[in-house]
Scaffold this active site. Structure first.
Site, short mmCIF file in Angstrom:
data_model
loop_
_atom_site.label_atom_id
_atom_site.label_comp_id
_atom_site.label_asym_id
_atom_site.label_seq_id
_atom_site.Cartn_x
_atom_site.Cartn_y
_atom_site.Cartn_z
N ASP A 65 44.83 44.58 44.36
CA ASP A 65 43.59 43.82 44.56
C ASP A 65 42.54 44.32 43.57
O ASP A 65 42.34 45.53 43.42
CB ASP A 65 43.08 43.99 46.00
CG ASP A 65 42.09 42.90 46.37
OD1 ASP A 65 42.53 41.81 46.79
OD2 ASP A 65 40.88 43.13 46.23
N TYR A 66 41.88 43.37 42.89
CA TYR A 66 40.88 43.73 41.89
C TYR A 66 39.50 43.80 42.54
O TYR A 66 39.10 42.89 43.26
CB TYR A 66 40.84 42.69 40.76
CG TYR A 66 42.20 42.34 40.19
CD1 TYR A 66 42.97 43.30 39.56
CD2 TYR A 66 42.69 41.04 40.27
CE1 TYR A 66 44.22 42.98 39.03
CE2 TYR A 66 43.92 40.71 39.75
CZ TYR A 66 44.69 41.68 39.14
OH TYR A 66 45.92 41.36 38.61
#
Length: 998
Positions: free
Chosen positions: A899-900
């Site tokens: 997840d960014y």
């Protein structure tokens, strides 16, 4: 805004701290402050206002009212008794800070409005010239300029007078200086012009009408003629109005607008019989010093509604007649100042079974039916879209009950049948025209009959038919269904359309007419009621830096104070003329409610001069006539000092006995001209025990939850709080930079990259589109496109960020993420999935059970995560949990989640170490997001892999804090692999026992 929110939150906490309210109350009532300003009931009302302000923790962007000012140190110091100490409390300083923020925002809005007005003024002429457009004002302005031209003006005037030698201009009291100059230039020295007007009825200043232009025209006229006979009203009513306006030598505030009594027409005797009332009835409000505006409104409206119901019933029985016929509801008009007042009267009449119609200038495009029509057309145009059809099926008056609407969600056959109906209507529209489809939908389905059966049903159906006509007309002009829908959407947004879109009367049947005084001008009614003759503001609580005088807006010039005073005089003088219009609409009977209610505070400071920022003050126009200035002082034109002196010395000190005496001295009272009596007490004014502070129960969103819902990480993490961010973009990630945030050392570094929702969306979009294994140069076109699409940068900044952003992405892609050195750039496309969406069912996923599960030592959860989970309060999710995972990839037989995050945690990579990232994971509840995503992947792989085993196939979760990734793999990367026992426990938590997989 950040400073306001911080100070508001601090004040909120202070107010809700134990003992604060009691301490503040004790200080205000402790005897140190002047009792006339800090009276017990005043203080309780102000404390209640503070309770209401801090019932929510969301900071309003405007000041909640003038009551808060009484808590500031400055006002307290000005109100302290001689020799006493000024009360002090931290809350008083907190209020002062909040008022400072709100004043600043008010000034900022004013500045923005002023700048926008200047921009429009400067650009509009050029835009109109470019498009070859001329408005009516442009035509008048150009003609005025041409007539004033020294070289050709006289010639033009002579030619116009020759072509139009005689002009008759009606309603000339509503002229303006430009129009008068035009007519005077043409007919001042030649031809003949007749100006017909009544300055006593000049009430359209808000449209640009200028009474002084009329007076100037009258003074230049070669002859004047006066109409001294009233052909409308009964003799007794005319004499009552004559007597009222003759009580002062200057009833309209200007010597140029005298009142000249008129005579009744021959045979103008009483045209009504059977009611026993005089021509004019004056009802007085009760003698109650605590009577506020809301109490007076309720009493006046109820009294008028009861009397109207009595008269209508008497007419139906034949006991009350107008001339030779019984009185009907359509003979009665209620004149109001605002549509809100009209709605109150209409509601009161409806309760009593009396039909009424509210005549307005509102557009049908602004009605609720216009919004429903748009939903209908969107469903007909796209009948395969189940969501649009379901919305259309739920419109007001739908044939489907709750069960039927539910079946459209659960029963495929029912939904298919409904989709087919809308497909048939689409075909009908395309082949036979809009009106054929519309009438079939409205009448053949019984929709019209169901609408009429609802409350206010005739109004609803009238709006539908009116809208249908408008759409039918546009369908002839436009091509395609979507073009018609787009037109309706645009027109609804603008609520425009001219005369053709004005709301129509819903019925020609006999109904009581509810009309604004402005709209009643030129009309007449057998019986008129004025429920709000007691109401009227002498002085509005002015905005700190704006004022309107006619069509002039002052946004803070040096002349602001002078124009505020002029605005008050202009407003009051126009209200005198509005009163005259209202009183002269009746033919036979006029009923009005009179008295003293609302606020009458002093408008003078301790030096006897007008306050710069005065509160709202009530002084109705009728007060000027019944309680005029002293004899002799009423001969000069009204100006602000005279108006202020009258308010302070005559009107404000009056008691109820003085009001009654003035009514009793009105010539004609007790005879056939005027009845005077207390208003029928049909509802008692509201009372409350001021010793007990009252407040509405605070509305906490987390306390009101649907029994079925679709939840996401964002809604669960922020349950009970306003969530105004995009799905799966948490608040920390989208928060903009604080105004006082220090600048990054390198202006083109990741730390200096813009913050906020759009910046986060930009970075996510790049990782969705770029090829991980491609060189940095291959990303330039995609980067340029997304930079431009974000709207965050100027053209110069676009060029500046192009290369630094490409290098930053290359550094992230080359950073080792796992122990074996795996990088994103080494992931082939066929082994990764971008933005994997998921939805899984949940029946028993509860916040408290989640917290207990994480706290179980067997799962070995980080204590920080356990403590954070204990604060979650999303209740129970009975429905579905949904979301999108930024990246899922497979490596060496294991599946990983990534997840960014674009959160800004510092300017250096060292600011993104493990301890800092753990704190971010905790504070934003990212651990919950990681668990939900892992559970989703666990459920997915369990049905997709025949030999699935959590320990063998799940690698873990990677949270990539992009601003801190420096290529080392030590900064900006948070790694976690939830224990198998934890994920299986969560799986059981979300699934009822009978659904638990074996």
């Amino acid at each position: 805004m950040a400073a306001l929110e911080a100070d508001f939150d601090a004040a909120w906490q202070l107010w809700h701290a134990d003992g604060t309210r009691d301490s503040v109350r004790s200080l205000l009532l402790g005897g140190a402050l002047k009792a006339n300003i800090y009276r017990a009931d005043y203080v309780e009302a102000r404390l209640l206002a503070v309770d209401q302000l801090f019932a929510s923790r969301i900071a309003p962007t405007r000041s909640p009212g003038d009551k808060l000012g009484y808590f500031t140190p400055a006002v307290l110091a000005a109100s302290v008794k001689a020799g006493a100490d000024v009360p002090a409390h931290p809350f008083f300083a907190a209020v002062e800070r909040l008022l400072g923020h709100w004043n600043w925002l008010d000034d900022a809005r004013t500045g923005l409005l002023a700048a926008a007005a200047r921009e429009c003024r400067d650009r509009l002429p050029a835009l109109k010239a470019e498009r070859r457009l001329l408005s009516y004002d442009d035509l008048l302005g150009k003609l005025d300029a041409a007539l004033a031209d020294p070289a050709h003006g006289d010639t033009l005037a002579a030619r116009l007078a020759e072509r139009y030698p005689l002009a008759l201009i009606d309603e000339f009291q509503d002229t303006d200086p430009t129009q008068f100059r035009i007519f005077h230039a043409i007919y001042g020295q030649r031809g003949a012009a007749f100006y017909v007007g009544d300055p006593k009825q000049a009430i359209y200043g808000f449209r640009g009408a200028d009474i002084h232009a009329y007076l100037q025209a009258r003074d230049t006229a070669r002859a004047r003629h006066h109409l001294d006979t009233n052909w409308r009203s009964d003799r007794a009513l005319i004499e009552a109005v004559n007597a009222l306006f003759a009580r002062t030598g200057n009833p309209f505030g200007f010597r140029g607008i005298p009142f000249e009594p008129v005579h009744a027409r021959p045979g103008a005797d009483d045209g009504m019989a059977g009611d026993g009332h005089a021509a004019m009835t004056v009802w007085s409000l009760p003698d109650d010093a605590a009577l506020n505006k809301g109490d007076a409104t309720a009493l006046a409206v109820a009294a008028v509604a009861n009397e109207i119901a009595r008269q209508v019933a008497a007419g139906l029985d034949g006991r009350l007649t107008v001339g030779p016929r019984p009185l009907q509801a359509g003979d009665i008009a209620v004149l109001v100042d605002t549509h809100w007042q009209g709605a109150q009267v209409a509601a009161a009449l409806a309760v009593r079974g009396v039909p009424s119609v509210l005549q307005t200038r509102d557009s049908v495009l602004a009605s609720a039916e216009a919004g429903e029509l748009q939903l209908l057309l969107e469903a007909v145009a796209d009948p395969a879209n189940a969501g649009k059809v379901r919305r259309a099926a739920a419109l007001t008056g739908s044939a489907l009950d709750a069960g039927g609407l539910y079946r459209l969600h659960e029963d495929g056959e029912a939904l298919d049948a409904e989709l087919a109906r809308y497909a048939d209507w689409r075909t009908r529209w395309q082949e036979q025209g809009f009106m054929s489809m519309f009438r079939d939908w409205l009448f053949a389905t019984g929709h019209a009959a169901r609408l009429v059966a609802l409350g206010n049903g005739e109004r609803r159906l009238t709006n539908w038919l009116h809208l249908g006509e408008l759409i039918a007309g546009e369908s002839e002009r436009l091509h395609g269904l979507n073009a018609v829908i787009d037109w309706l959407a645009r027109e609804r947004d603008a609520a425009r359309g001219g005369e053709s879109t004005l709301l129509r009367l819903e019925s020609d049947a006999q109904r009581v007419r509810i009309v604004t005084v402005h709209a009643s001008k030129g009309l007449e009614y057998p019986v008129v009621f004025l429920p709000f003759a007691w109401n009227g503001a002498l002085w509005h609580a002015h905005a700190r830096s704006t004022v309107r005088v006619g069509t002039l807006y002052d946004y803070g010039s040096d002349a602001l104070a002078e124009r505020q005073a002029l605005a008050s005089v202009t407003l009051f003088a126009e209200k005198l003329r509005l009163l005259y219009v209202a009183l002269t609409r009746a033919r036979h009977r006029c009923h009005l409610v009179w008295g003293k209610a609302g606020k009458q505070p002093s408008l003078l400071d301790k030096h006897g001069t007008a306050k710069n920022s005065a509160p709202e003050a009530f002084a109705p126009a009728l007060a000027w006539l019944l309680h005029p200035p002293p004899a002799g002082s009423d001969q000069a034109d009204l100006d602000f000092p005279r108006l202020l002196d009258w308010y302070e010395t005559v009107w404000r000190p009056l008691e109820t006995a003085d009001l009654d005496q003035a009514i009793a001295s009105w010539p004609g009272v007790g005879q056939q001209h005027i009845d005077a009596a207390p208003a029928p007490v049909v509802v008692a004014p509201r009372t409350r025990d001021t010793t007990v502070p009252l407040a509405a129960q605070p509305f906490l969103r987390d306390r009101v939850r649907p029994s079925w819902r679709r939840a996401s990480f964002t809604s669960l993490a922020h349950a009970g709080e306003p969530v105004d961010v995009a799905p799966e973009r948490d608040r920390s990630e989208v928060a903009p930079a604080p105004a006082d945030a220090p600048a990054a050392p390198d202006p083109l570094s990741p730390a200096a990259f813009p913050r906020g929702a759009r910046a986060g969306d930009l970075l996510h979009a790049l990782f969705e589109r770029i090829e991980f294994s491609a060189p940095a140069s291959a990303h330039h076109d995609i980067i340029a496109t997304e930079l431009r699409r974000s709207g965050l940068f100027s053209d110069d900044e676009l060029a500046q960020w192009q290369v630094p952003l490409a290098n930053w992405l290359a550094q992230i892609l080359a950073t080792p993420l796992l122990a074996d050195g795996l990088t994103l750039s080494a992931l082939p496309r066929h082994r990764r999935l971008v933005e994997m969406g998921f939805t899984f069912s949940s029946r028993t996923f509860a916040a408290r059970a989640l917290a207990r599960t994480l706290a179980d030592p067997v799962h070995q959860v980080d204590p920080a995560f356990i403590a954070a989970a204990a604060q979650l309060d999303f209740g129970v999710v009975d429905g579905f949990i949904t979301g999108f995972i930024d990246l899922v990839f497979e490596h060496d037989g294991r599946y990983w989640l990534a997840d960014y995050k674009s959160n800004h945690l510092g300017h250096q990579p060292a600011d993104y170490d493990h301890a800092t990232l753990t704190a971010a994971m905790t504070g934003s509840h990212y651990y919950l997001q990681a668990l939900l995503y892992t559970l989703a992947l666990h459920r997915h792989l369990r049905v997709r892999l025949a030999d699935y085993d959590y320990d063998r196939h799940i690698g873990g979760v990677l949270y990539l804090f992009l601003r801190g990734i420096d290529g080392s793999g030590e900064h900006g990367v948070h790694r976690w692999r939830p224990a198998r026992s934890l994920i299986e426990a969560l799986d059981r938590l979300a699934t009822p026992r009978e659904e638990t997989p074996a």
